[in-house]
Motif scaffolding. Sequence first.
Motif, short mmCIF file in Angstrom:
data_model
loop_
_atom_site.label_atom_id
_atom_site.label_comp_id
_atom_site.label_asym_id
_atom_site.label_seq_id
_atom_site.Cartn_x
_atom_site.Cartn_y
_atom_site.Cartn_z
N LEU A 1 -74.92 48.61 -23.01
CA LEU A 1 -73.38 48.17 -23.00
C LEU A 1 -72.89 47.36 -24.25
N LEU A 2 -73.74 46.60 -24.93
CA LEU A 2 -73.41 46.13 -26.21
C LEU A 2 -73.26 47.16 -27.35
N TYR A 3 -74.22 48.27 -27.28
CA TYR A 3 -74.01 49.40 -28.04
C TYR A 3 -72.73 50.01 -28.06
N LEU A 4 -72.18 50.36 -26.86
CA LEU A 4 -70.98 50.87 -26.64
C LEU A 4 -69.61 49.95 -26.96
N ILE A 5 -70.07 48.84 -26.82
CA ILE A 5 -68.98 47.79 -26.99
C ILE A 5 -68.67 47.98 -28.77
N GLY A 6 -69.98 47.90 -29.46
CA GLY A 6 -70.02 47.88 -30.98
C GLY A 6 -69.37 49.19 -31.18
N LEU A 7 -69.70 50.29 -30.92
CA LEU A 7 -69.28 51.47 -30.96
C LEU A 7 -67.62 51.52 -30.89
N GLY A 8 -67.23 50.84 -29.78
CA GLY A 8 -65.89 50.72 -29.54
C GLY A 8 -65.05 49.91 -30.75
N ALA A 9 -65.77 48.69 -31.25
CA ALA A 9 -65.17 47.84 -32.14
C ALA A 9 -65.07 48.58 -33.48
N VAL A 10 -66.31 49.40 -33.86
CA VAL A 10 -66.19 50.23 -35.08
C VAL A 10 -65.00 51.22 -35.02
N SER A 11 -64.63 51.74 -33.99
CA SER A 11 -63.49 52.80 -33.73
C SER A 11 -62.10 51.95 -34.02
N TYR A 12 -62.11 50.83 -33.28
CA TYR A 12 -60.86 50.01 -33.39
C TYR A 12 -60.43 49.73 -34.75
N PHE A 13 -61.50 49.00 -35.56
CA PHE A 13 -61.32 48.42 -36.90
C PHE A 13 -61.20 49.39 -37.87
N GLU A 14 -61.56 50.62 -37.30
CA GLU A 14 -61.79 51.79 -38.34
C GLU A 14 -62.69 51.47 -39.54
N LEU A 15 -63.72 51.12 -39.26
CA LEU A 15 -65.00 50.99 -40.18
C LEU A 15 -65.45 52.41 -40.44
N ASP A 16 -65.18 52.88 -41.78
CA ASP A 16 -65.86 54.29 -42.06
C ASP A 16 -66.92 54.20 -43.00
N LEU A 17 -67.97 53.76 -42.59
CA LEU A 17 -69.12 53.72 -43.46
C LEU A 17 -70.25 55.04 -42.89
N VAL A 18 -70.79 55.57 -43.94
CA VAL A 18 -71.67 56.68 -43.53
C VAL A 18 -72.91 56.26 -42.72
N ILE A 19 -73.42 55.01 -43.10
CA ILE A 19 -74.55 54.65 -42.25
C ILE A 19 -74.21 54.27 -40.64
N ILE A 20 -73.11 53.75 -40.47
CA ILE A 20 -72.61 53.70 -39.02
C ILE A 20 -72.33 55.13 -38.47
N GLY A 21 -71.73 55.91 -38.96
CA GLY A 21 -71.60 57.41 -38.64
C GLY A 21 -73.08 57.97 -38.38
N VAL A 22 -73.85 57.97 -39.01
CA VAL A 22 -75.20 58.42 -38.78
C VAL A 22 -75.78 57.89 -37.34
N PHE A 23 -75.86 56.54 -37.40
CA PHE A 23 -76.39 56.06 -36.10
C PHE A 23 -75.60 56.12 -34.79
N ALA A 24 -74.23 56.35 -34.92
CA ALA A 24 -73.44 56.67 -33.99
C ALA A 24 -73.70 58.28 -33.54
N GLU A 25 -73.92 59.12 -34.40
CA GLU A 25 -74.18 60.50 -34.10
C GLU A 25 -75.60 60.68 -33.34
N LEU A 26 -76.59 59.83 -34.02
CA LEU A 26 -77.92 60.04 -33.49
C LEU A 26 -78.15 59.32 -32.21
N LEU A 27 -77.40 58.27 -31.85
CA LEU A 27 -77.70 57.42 -30.72
C LEU A 27 -76.87 57.32 -29.37
N THR A 28 -75.72 58.16 -29.71
CA THR A 28 -74.76 58.04 -28.64
C THR A 28 -74.96 59.21 -27.41
N ILE A 29 -75.56 60.01 -27.69
CA ILE A 29 -75.98 60.76 -26.28
C ILE A 29 -77.09 60.11 -25.80
#
Length: 91
Positions: free
Chosen positions: A15-43
């Motif tokens: 739940l905390l991971y998904l809320i954090g992912l929503g916060a990253v999306s809301y604040f439009e943080l565009d860091l490569v490392i966040i995108g990599v972890f999001a792609e690897l961990l979301t599924i």
Amino acid sequence: MKRLKIIITVSLLCLLYLIGLGAVSYFELDLVIIGVFAELLTIPVVLAVLGLFGFGLVKYFISEDHRKQYLGVGFLNLLSICWMVFMTYSI
């Protein structure tokens, strides 16, 4: 009882991971490392949430003891599912 604590902890972390992912999306943080972890961990997180939701409901109806805890696990994962649906339709 130890297994139940682990399941509750994993549900909270998902739940905390998904809320954090929503916060990253809301604040439009565009860091490569966040995108990599999001792609690897979301599924795997989505699959864990769905699996733990089903597990919590099955154990709630089958189990005689710890029914409230298994209902809590089901509720935490239902909250995660609702958050995923909300974030999907809000974009």
